[in-house]
Design an enzyme around this catalytic site. Structure first.
Site, PDB file in Angstrom:
ATOM      1  CB  ALA A  30      45.147  33.596  76.039  1.00  0.00           C
ATOM      2  CE1 TYR A  63      52.576  36.793  81.292  1.00  0.00           C
ATOM      3  CE2 TYR A  63      52.738  34.444  81.757  1.00  0.00           C
ATOM      4  CZ  TYR A  63      52.427  35.476  80.898  1.00  0.00           C
ATOM      5  OH  TYR A  63      51.963  35.202  79.629  1.00  0.00           O
ATOM      6  N   PRO A  74      41.824  35.207  81.882  1.00  0.00           N
ATOM      7  CG  PRO A  74      41.780  34.041  79.879  1.00  0.00           C
ATOM      8  CD  PRO A  74      41.317  35.311  80.522  1.00  0.00           C
ATOM      9  CG  ASN A  75      45.425  30.759  82.306  1.00  0.00           C
ATOM     10  OD1 ASN A  75      45.064  29.766  82.931  1.00  0.00           O
ATOM     11  ND2 ASN A  75      45.241  30.890  81.000  1.00  0.00           N
ATOM     12  CG  HIS A 115      49.251  42.516  77.261  1.00  0.00           C
ATOM     13  ND1 HIS A 115      48.326  41.520  77.400  1.00  0.00           N
ATOM     14  CD2 HIS A 115      48.797  43.336  76.285  1.00  0.00           C
ATOM     15  CE1 HIS A 115      47.351  41.713  76.539  1.00  0.00           C
ATOM     16  NE2 HIS A 115      47.607  42.806  75.850  1.00  0.00           N
ATOM     17  NE  ARG A 143      55.314  35.877  76.040  1.00  0.00           N
ATOM     18  CZ  ARG A 143      54.365  35.426  76.866  1.00  0.00           C
ATOM     19  NH1 ARG A 143      53.563  36.295  77.482  1.00  0.00           N
ATOM     20  NH2 ARG A 143      54.223  34.137  77.094  1.00  0.00           N
ATOM     21  CD  GLU A 180      45.812  45.391  74.335  1.00  0.00           C
ATOM     22  OE1 GLU A 180      45.585  46.314  73.521  1.00  0.00           O
ATOM     23  OE2 GLU A 180      46.251  44.277  74.004  1.00  0.00           O
ATOM     24  CG  ASN A 202      46.551  41.169  81.521  1.00  0.00           C
ATOM     25  OD1 ASN A 202      46.385  40.595  80.451  1.00  0.00           O
ATOM     26  ND2 ASN A 202      47.652  41.036  82.248  1.00  0.00           N
ATOM     27  NE  ARG A 247      49.876  32.217  82.894  1.00  0.00           N
ATOM     28  CZ  ARG A 247      49.385  33.204  82.169  1.00  0.00           C
ATOM     29  NH1 ARG A 247      49.124  34.376  82.715  1.00  0.00           N
ATOM     30  NH2 ARG A 247      49.132  33.025  80.904  1.00  0.00           N
TER      31      ARG A 247
HETATM   32  C1  DQA Z   1      49.479  38.548  79.174  1.00  0.00           C
HETATM   33  C2  DQA Z   1      50.036  38.168  77.799  1.00  0.00           C
HETATM   34  C3  DQA Z   1      49.121  37.200  77.084  1.00  0.00           C
HETATM   35  O1  DQA Z   1      49.642  36.859  75.804  1.00  0.00           O
HETATM   36  C4  DQA Z   1      48.978  35.946  77.901  1.00  0.00           C
HETATM   37  O2  DQA Z   1      48.067  35.053  77.284  1.00  0.00           O
HETATM   38  C5  DQA Z   1      48.598  36.189  79.311  1.00  0.00           C
HETATM   39  C6  DQA Z   1      49.205  37.317  80.018  1.00  0.00           C
HETATM   40  C7  DQA Z   1      50.452  39.445  79.977  1.00  0.00           C
HETATM   41  O3  DQA Z   1      50.018  40.021  80.982  1.00  0.00           O
HETATM   42  O4  DQA Z   1      51.622  39.560  79.610  1.00  0.00           O
HETATM   43  O5  DQA Z   1      47.860  35.425  79.916  1.00  0.00           O
HETATM   44  O6  DQA Z   1      48.278  39.263  78.983  1.00  0.00           O
END
Ligand code: DQA
Length: 144
Positions: free
Chosen positions: A77, A23, A10-11, A100, A107, A98, A74, A18
């Site tokens: 959240a 990011y 998501p996102n 990020h 964070r 995994e 990725n 964003r």
């Molecule tokens: C993320 C880190 C997560 O905590 C966050 O919710 C994201 C992006 C990252 O790529 O740093 O959506 O996965």
């Protein structure tokens, strides 16, 4: 040629727009194009993004039994909340890395815990968009 599937949760479709201070300003289309370019001739990169937990699980199942060599995930959240995605990774045979883009360890406290880390072969975080290429390299390993 090996195929590596990148799955974004998501996102992540809003990357570049964003929270650019966290990011960065590159769009996800550009980031994925750069990964494809970096591995041209060595790996086929496929890409899937969804804002929906069940769709991510369906894609993990579809790629999870020998159709691809590895998965870069990725989970956004969902990393911190989704036992269902963790169960899907545990259920499949294909190795999952995994990733990020941000350094989640530095964070908010909730981002320091990952439900999926224990069922992935490793985690790469904090190097911005480069985490995707680093994870593909990790999955290709000595096959490269
Ligand atoms: C993320 C880190 C997560 O905590 C966050 O919710 C994201 C992006 C990252 O790529 O740093 O959506 O996965």
């Amino acid at each position: 040629m090996p195929e590596i599937l990148i799955i974004n949760g998501p996102n992540l479709n809003l990357t570049g727009i964003r929270e650019p201070e966290i990011y960065g300003t590159l769009t996800m289309d550009r980031i994925i194009a750069d990964v494809e370019q970096a591995f041209r001739g060595r790996a086929r990169i496929s890409y899937f993004q969804s804002n929906h937990e069940g769709h991510i699980i369906d894609r993990l199942h579809a790629a999870g039994f020998g159709t691809v060599q590895g998965i870069v995930l990725n989970a956004g959240a969902y990393t911190h909340t989704s036992l269902a995605i963790a169960d899907a990774i545990a259920a499949i045979d294909t190795p999952v890395v995994e990733v990020h883009m941000s350094n989640v360890a530095a964070r908010e406290p909730i981002r320091r815990s990952s439900l999926i880390a224990p069922v992935c072969i490793g985690t790469i975080a904090g190097f911005g968009p480069a985490v995707y290429s680093l994870a593909v390299s990790a999955l290709l390993g000595s096959d490269e």
